[in-house]
Design a protein around this motif. Sequence first.
Motif, short mmCIF file in Angstrom:
data_model
loop_
_atom_site.label_atom_id
_atom_site.label_comp_id
_atom_site.label_asym_id
_atom_site.label_seq_id
_atom_site.Cartn_x
_atom_site.Cartn_y
_atom_site.Cartn_z
N PHE A 53 -42.25 -23.27 12.00
CA PHE A 53 -41.82 -23.18 10.60
C PHE A 53 -40.34 -23.43 10.38
O PHE A 53 -39.51 -22.84 11.04
N VAL A 54 -40.03 -24.31 9.41
CA VAL A 54 -38.65 -24.46 8.95
C VAL A 54 -38.30 -23.19 8.20
O VAL A 54 -39.08 -22.68 7.39
N ARG A 55 -37.14 -22.67 8.46
CA ARG A 55 -36.76 -21.36 7.93
C ARG A 55 -35.51 -21.39 7.07
O ARG A 55 -35.30 -20.52 6.25
N GLU A 56 -34.64 -22.37 7.27
CA GLU A 56 -33.41 -22.46 6.49
C GLU A 56 -32.94 -23.91 6.51
O GLU A 56 -33.17 -24.63 7.48
N VAL A 57 -32.24 -24.32 5.45
CA VAL A 57 -31.76 -25.69 5.32
C VAL A 57 -30.34 -25.67 4.78
O VAL A 57 -30.02 -24.93 3.86
N ALA A 67 -29.04 -29.81 8.33
CA ALA A 67 -29.29 -28.92 9.47
C ALA A 67 -30.40 -27.96 9.03
O ALA A 67 -30.43 -27.53 7.88
N PHE A 68 -31.32 -27.68 9.94
CA PHE A 68 -32.39 -26.74 9.61
C PHE A 68 -32.76 -25.91 10.82
O PHE A 68 -32.55 -26.32 11.96
N LEU A 69 -33.29 -24.72 10.56
CA LEU A 69 -33.78 -23.84 11.62
C LEU A 69 -35.29 -24.01 11.73
O LEU A 69 -35.99 -24.03 10.72
N ALA A 70 -35.77 -24.12 12.96
CA ALA A 70 -37.21 -24.16 13.23
C ALA A 70 -37.40 -23.87 14.72
O ALA A 70 -36.48 -24.06 15.52
N ASN A 76 -40.79 -18.98 20.50
CA ASN A 76 -40.50 -17.79 19.69
C ASN A 76 -39.01 -17.59 19.44
O ASN A 76 -38.55 -16.47 19.26
N SER A 77 -38.24 -18.68 19.45
CA SER A 77 -36.81 -18.64 19.15
C SER A 77 -36.50 -19.78 18.19
O SER A 77 -36.99 -20.89 18.36
N TYR A 78 -35.68 -19.50 17.21
CA TYR A 78 -35.29 -20.53 16.25
C TYR A 78 -34.09 -21.32 16.77
O TYR A 78 -33.13 -20.74 17.26
N GLU A 79 -34.18 -22.65 16.64
CA GLU A 79 -33.12 -23.54 17.07
C GLU A 79 -32.52 -24.24 15.85
O GLU A 79 -33.17 -24.38 14.82
N VAL A 80 -31.27 -24.72 16.00
CA VAL A 80 -30.61 -25.49 14.97
C VAL A 80 -30.94 -26.97 15.19
O VAL A 80 -30.73 -27.50 16.27
N HIS A 81 -31.47 -27.61 14.15
CA HIS A 81 -31.83 -29.02 14.20
C HIS A 81 -30.94 -29.82 13.25
O HIS A 81 -30.54 -29.30 12.21
N LYS A 97 -30.10 -24.79 25.00
CA LYS A 97 -31.37 -24.14 25.32
C LYS A 97 -31.08 -22.86 26.08
O LYS A 97 -30.37 -22.87 27.08
N ALA A 98 -31.62 -21.77 25.59
CA ALA A 98 -31.42 -20.47 26.23
C ALA A 98 -32.36 -20.33 27.43
O ALA A 98 -33.38 -21.01 27.52
N SER A 99 -32.01 -19.43 28.32
CA SER A 99 -32.81 -19.25 29.53
C SER A 99 -34.09 -18.46 29.30
O SER A 99 -35.01 -18.54 30.09
N THR A 100 -34.14 -17.69 28.22
CA THR A 100 -35.36 -16.95 27.90
C THR A 100 -35.68 -17.14 26.42
O THR A 100 -34.85 -17.60 25.65
N SER A 101 -36.87 -16.74 26.04
CA SER A 101 -37.30 -16.97 24.65
C SER A 101 -36.84 -15.88 23.69
O SER A 101 -37.19 -15.93 22.52
N SER A 102 -36.07 -14.92 24.14
CA SER A 102 -35.63 -13.86 23.23
C SER A 102 -34.31 -14.21 22.53
O SER A 102 -33.71 -13.37 21.89
N TYR A 103 -33.89 -15.45 22.63
CA TYR A 103 -32.64 -15.89 22.03
C TYR A 103 -32.92 -16.60 20.72
O TYR A 103 -33.88 -17.33 20.61
N ASP A 104 -32.05 -16.43 19.72
CA ASP A 104 -32.28 -16.99 18.39
C ASP A 104 -30.99 -17.42 17.74
O ASP A 104 -29.93 -16.87 18.00
N VAL A 105 -31.11 -18.39 16.84
CA VAL A 105 -30.06 -18.69 15.87
C VAL A 105 -30.51 -18.00 14.59
O VAL A 105 -31.68 -18.08 14.22
N TYR A 106 -29.60 -17.32 13.92
CA TYR A 106 -29.96 -16.48 12.78
C TYR A 106 -29.86 -17.24 11.46
O TYR A 106 -28.93 -18.02 11.26
#
Length: 182
Positions: A53-57, A67-70, A76-81, A97-106
Amino acid sequence: STSSRNIKLTSDDKRVVFYGDLTTNGVNELYYVDLASPGTHVALSGSLPSYAFVREVVVSPDNNAVAFLADTRTDNSYEVHYVTFAAPGSYTILNPKASTSSYDVYSGSMRFTSDSKTLVYRGDVLQSSHVQLFATAVASPGVATVLDNTSPNQDVDDVYMGANDQVVFLDQVLGTGLFGVA
């Protein structure tokens, strides 16, 4: 479907950017409409994986890119596109790319510099549960510069950017807010 909170107008008033599940039910993808051709939308993000899901633009100040978050890595982590209007469907992930899936861009934190060449954002990109402030040059995807000097018990909460690209952030230190300048 989409809602009014998912809609951005470019500053030159030529395009409307929005996200919604127009193509695939339940998957928010990113679209734009050129106001010279209303009624025809273009899939700016292209087809995204299920649950990405796109979450922010945020539209760049030069009106050439978004730029968008998805969660396109589906970890299970949001990245900046980053995607340009000239090449819809061809996005680049900017944050490392983070080493684990618990990392996020807010969400609520992305800001372009006035020249549209760098994106500032906050997240726990390098260390889980330590929210920091980062900058990534559009020309150098995957390379993040840390803009704050917070320790692991501190988090960057809010980000503000002035007209001269000075970044001011709220830093939570054991429940007290301090402003930092990057």
